[in-house]
Design a protein around this motif. Sequence first.
Motif, PDB file in Angstrom:
ATOM      1  N   LYS A  29       0.833  -1.207   0.000  1.00 40.70           N
ATOM      2  CA  LYS A  29       0.000   0.000   0.000  1.00 40.70           C
ATOM      3  C   LYS A  29       0.867   1.256   0.000  1.00 40.70           C
ATOM      4  N   ILE A  30       1.896   1.251   0.868  1.00 43.08           N
ATOM      5  CA  ILE A  30       2.788   2.412   0.954  1.00 43.08           C
ATOM      6  C   ILE A  30       3.495   2.642  -0.369  1.00 43.08           C
ATOM      7  N   SER A  31       3.998   1.559  -0.989  1.00 43.52           N
ATOM      8  CA  SER A  31       4.748   1.658  -2.248  1.00 43.52           C
ATOM      9  C   SER A  31       3.889   2.151  -3.387  1.00 43.52           C
ATOM     10  N   MET A  32       2.555   1.846  -3.307  1.00 41.54           N
ATOM     11  CA  MET A  32       1.646   2.254  -4.371  1.00 41.54           C
ATOM     12  C   MET A  32       1.068   3.653  -4.132  1.00 41.54           C
ATOM     13  N   GLY A  33       1.546   4.296  -3.063  1.00 40.54           N
ATOM     14  CA  GLY A  33       1.159   5.689  -2.849  1.00 40.54           C
ATOM     15  C   GLY A  33      -0.075   5.899  -2.028  1.00 40.54           C
ATOM     16  N   ALA A  34      -0.467   4.915  -1.213  1.00 42.39           N
ATOM     17  CA  ALA A  34      -1.672   5.073  -0.373  1.00 42.39           C
ATOM     18  C   ALA A  34      -1.472   6.212   0.634  1.00 42.39           C
ATOM     19  N   GLU A  35      -2.551   6.837   1.012  1.00 43.81           N
ATOM     20  CA  GLU A  35      -2.498   7.922   1.988  1.00 43.81           C
ATOM     21  C   GLU A  35      -2.098   7.379   3.360  1.00 43.81           C
ATOM     22  N   TYR A  36      -1.432   8.195   4.124  1.00 41.10           N
ATOM     23  CA  TYR A  36      -0.907   7.765   5.425  1.00 41.10           C
ATOM     24  C   TYR A  36      -2.028   7.281   6.353  1.00 41.10           C
ATOM     25  N   GLU A  37      -3.169   7.904   6.242  1.00 45.52           N
ATOM     26  CA  GLU A  37      -4.278   7.547   7.119  1.00 45.52           C
ATOM     27  C   GLU A  37      -4.750   6.120   6.900  1.00 45.52           C
ATOM     28  N   GLU A  38      -4.513   5.571   5.714  1.00 45.55           N
ATOM     29  CA  GLU A  38      -4.967   4.218   5.393  1.00 45.55           C
ATOM     30  C   GLU A  38      -4.209   3.155   6.185  1.00 45.55           C
TER      31      GLU A  38
ATOM     32  N   MET B 203      12.785   4.750   4.496  1.00 46.72           N
ATOM     33  CA  MET B 203      13.004   4.471   5.912  1.00 46.72           C
ATOM     34  C   MET B 203      11.821   3.707   6.500  1.00 46.72           C
ATOM     35  N   LEU B 204      10.617   4.140   6.139  1.00 42.47           N
ATOM     36  CA  LEU B 204       9.413   3.478   6.646  1.00 42.47           C
ATOM     37  C   LEU B 204       9.358   2.025   6.182  1.00 42.47           C
ATOM     38  N   LEU B 205       9.622   1.806   4.899  1.00 42.34           N
ATOM     39  CA  LEU B 205       9.598   0.444   4.358  1.00 42.34           C
ATOM     40  C   LEU B 205      10.651  -0.430   5.028  1.00 42.34           C
ATOM     41  N   ASP B 206      11.804   0.145   5.286  1.00 42.41           N
ATOM     42  CA  ASP B 206      12.873  -0.638   5.906  1.00 42.41           C
ATOM     43  C   ASP B 206      12.530  -0.990   7.354  1.00 42.41           C
ATOM     44  N   GLN B 207      11.886  -0.075   8.052  1.00 43.72           N
ATOM     45  CA  GLN B 207      11.458  -0.368   9.427  1.00 43.72           C
ATOM     46  C   GLN B 207      10.438  -1.509   9.455  1.00 43.72           C
ATOM     47  N   LEU B 208       9.541  -1.526   8.484  1.00 42.08           N
ATOM     48  CA  LEU B 208       8.563  -2.613   8.382  1.00 42.08           C
ATOM     49  C   LEU B 208       9.248  -3.937   8.035  1.00 42.08           C
ATOM     50  N   ARG B 209      10.221  -3.860   7.151  1.00 46.50           N
ATOM     51  CA  ARG B 209      10.964  -5.086   6.772  1.00 46.50           C
ATOM     52  C   ARG B 209      11.587  -5.745   8.004  1.00 46.50           C
ATOM     53  N   LYS B 210      12.105  -4.940   8.897  1.00 45.78           N
ATOM     54  CA  LYS B 210      12.753  -5.476  10.100  1.00 45.78           C
ATOM     55  C   LYS B 210      11.765  -6.179  11.032  1.00 45.78           C
ATOM     56  N   LYS B 211      10.468  -5.878  10.868  1.00 42.61           N
ATOM     57  CA  LYS B 211       9.458  -6.509  11.715  1.00 42.61           C
ATOM     58  C   LYS B 211       8.943  -7.826  11.139  1.00 42.61           C
ATOM     59  N   CYS B 212       9.376  -8.151   9.904  1.00 43.95           N
ATOM     60  CA  CYS B 212       8.961  -9.427   9.322  1.00 43.95           C
ATOM     61  C   CYS B 212       9.506 -10.587  10.144  1.00 43.95           C
ATOM     62  N   VAL B 213       8.691 -11.651  10.233  1.00 46.91           N
ATOM     63  CA  VAL B 213       9.122 -12.827  10.990  1.00 46.91           C
ATOM     64  C   VAL B 213       9.978 -13.731  10.098  1.00 46.91           C
ATOM     65  N   TYR B 214       9.418 -14.114   8.955  1.00 45.65           N
ATOM     66  CA  TYR B 214      10.145 -14.994   8.038  1.00 45.65           C
ATOM     67  C   TYR B 214      10.157 -14.478   6.595  1.00 45.65           C
ATOM     68  N   ALA B 215       9.341 -13.493   6.265  1.00 48.99           N
ATOM     69  CA  ALA B 215       9.187 -13.042   4.868  1.00 48.99           C
ATOM     70  C   ALA B 215      10.021 -11.800   4.580  1.00 48.99           C
ATOM     71  N   ASP B 216      11.190 -11.690   5.188  1.00 53.45           N
ATOM     72  CA  ASP B 216      12.017 -10.490   4.968  1.00 53.45           C
ATOM     73  C   ASP B 216      12.521 -10.398   3.527  1.00 53.45           C
ATOM     74  N   GLU B 217      12.665 -11.538   2.833  1.00 47.42           N
ATOM     75  CA  GLU B 217      13.096 -11.500   1.430  1.00 47.42           C
ATOM     76  C   GLU B 217      12.034 -10.838   0.563  1.00 47.42           C
ATOM     77  N   CYS B 218      10.785 -11.159   0.819  1.00 46.99           N
ATOM     78  CA  CYS B 218       9.679 -10.532   0.076  1.00 46.99           C
ATOM     79  C   CYS B 218       9.634  -9.038   0.373  1.00 46.99           C
ATOM     80  N   ALA B 219       9.857  -8.689   1.631  1.00 51.45           N
ATOM     81  CA  ALA B 219       9.843  -7.275   2.019  1.00 51.45           C
ATOM     82  C   ALA B 219      10.969  -6.508   1.328  1.00 51.45           C
ATOM     83  N   GLU B 220      12.141  -7.131   1.261  1.00 48.98           N
ATOM     84  CA  GLU B 220      13.266  -6.467   0.585  1.00 48.98           C
ATOM     85  C   GLU B 220      12.976  -6.297  -0.902  1.00 48.98           C
ATOM     86  N   ARG B 221      12.291  -7.288  -1.486  1.00 54.08           N
ATOM     87  CA  ARG B 221      11.947  -7.186  -2.905  1.00 54.08           C
ATOM     88  C   ARG B 221      11.033  -5.988  -3.156  1.00 54.08           C
ATOM     89  N   ILE B 222      10.099  -5.738  -2.241  1.00 55.23           N
ATOM     90  CA  ILE B 222       9.207  -4.570  -2.379  1.00 55.23           C
ATOM     91  C   ILE B 222      10.021  -3.284  -2.342  1.00 55.23           C
TER      92      ILE B 222
END
Length: 534
Positions: free
Chosen positions: A65-74, A95-114
Amino acid sequence: MENIAHIENLSEDLSNGESKGYILDHIIARILNQGNLDYLEEAKHICGQFSHESQDVNIIETMLKISMGAEYEEYEGYLEGILDLDRSQITSTNMLLDQLRKKCVYADECAERIIVIYNISKILSQPFEKIIERDPYTIIQYLVIEGHQKFPLIKRFIILAHLTEEKVAEVLASRCFNILEEIDGDTNKYMLQQKKGKIKSSGIELIWRSKHFTDFVSIVSPNLVGRELLKILIAYNNKEEISPVVESELLITVHLCFKISSDLDGIDEVLYFIRLRTDVYIENSDFKLLVNIVVGTRQYNRLQYCLDALIKYDYFDLFLAKQYRVDGEAKKELQMTLYHFLTKNYPEKVEQMKRVFLHFGMFKEYADSLKSSALYALENLTFRSPKDINHKRLLRIMDYLLEAADYYQKSKCFNMCHFCIERSELIALQLESTEKVLIGLDVDKARDIILYNGIFSHSLIIAKAYGINNIGEWINPVYQQVIVYQNFEYFSDFSANYLCNNSFFLELVNRWKAADSQSKKELNNFKKLLSYME
């Protein structure tokens, strides 16, 4: 839906809910990490079917959602629950995306791809959704054009998107060939146009000459890029649809790919192809291309037949042309190769050697060559008397020695400079002499000439040339000229060049005592000589 069936089978065997959740998290992560973001829907379906709450699914969905430009409120509510940061602390989307990536349990590779795809979308100025939809190999084509700074991003994209190196190598090889065709091998002209803004950056600024070329072909295995370029070369060559200039540049580029990856078989294939094409280049008088290939591949030993052809057809000086100048280690290798090639195989090409040596500032090597030629010519001189001497030939030898001395001085080889000057002075003395042969003597014969020569300056030239000029060598000549012949001018010149200390006079006394007989005249001369000690 093989993953769902697998989970259902496992769920029958597991009664512990925590273990079941652990398995689900792992399989969901495996689905998400497969390289296709469309699998998110499948992961969500699994979560719904098993009433499982997946942190990885929630994070990946939010990142999209963040990468596609969704509003912050969403997604504000979700962020407050999972991140330890408030909105004021978030300085960028990355920075926001990277902080979320660090919270991934096992799907950090998918998060990095985003994150990687988000950065690509910004570089190419295209919406995130468009980048996801596009063929990933086409994306690589566009990224390469952006220049070497994007190569690390491309490499990461290849890994995260699970692309095959072979297909990527095709893309890179095609791009490289297109650039070669565009500039038709004229990199100097191309770079000038690029500098003026007339050509968009290719990402491979100087082809094989670029310091970034290694990074370019190392996006994947360089030998794979080399193999693809070789396929292109053979295909176009068979159809005769490739210009000789592009062909030569392509040969150099392919060779470099194989050299970087230490692919010896590939290098042999390129050199075999060059061998086949050399006769065509010669027939078409494309000698510049031969030089280009030799300098570009640096295969000087295995391409020596090219050097021979350039000598034969009088195009060897092309190595000195401005566009073939190289720097650093490559320059040193080229100059030493040309030096050894000429001195070993074509020693008679003196003028050619001179141009090569002086072009590369090889003053000492040039002086060595002149000295060797002069000494070789001296050794092969045969004459019984001064009347048999070829004056013209001697003058040429003397010129070689004097020029060698000049270049030895420029290279600060002062001993060799003096050596050449001393030999040239001996030749000059020989040209003046009408009585004795002074060149090509053994040391004992040279000593005899010095012994009976009444002009000290001439004797000194002979002594230096034959290496018999230490002060001990002068006992007999001084005794003969001064004591026996009463030649005190000789001693005056001698003492101006040598320090006549007490030990020297003592040696003269010993020589006097060892004489078979002494005349009154010699006694008076000796007394007069001893007075010089006072």
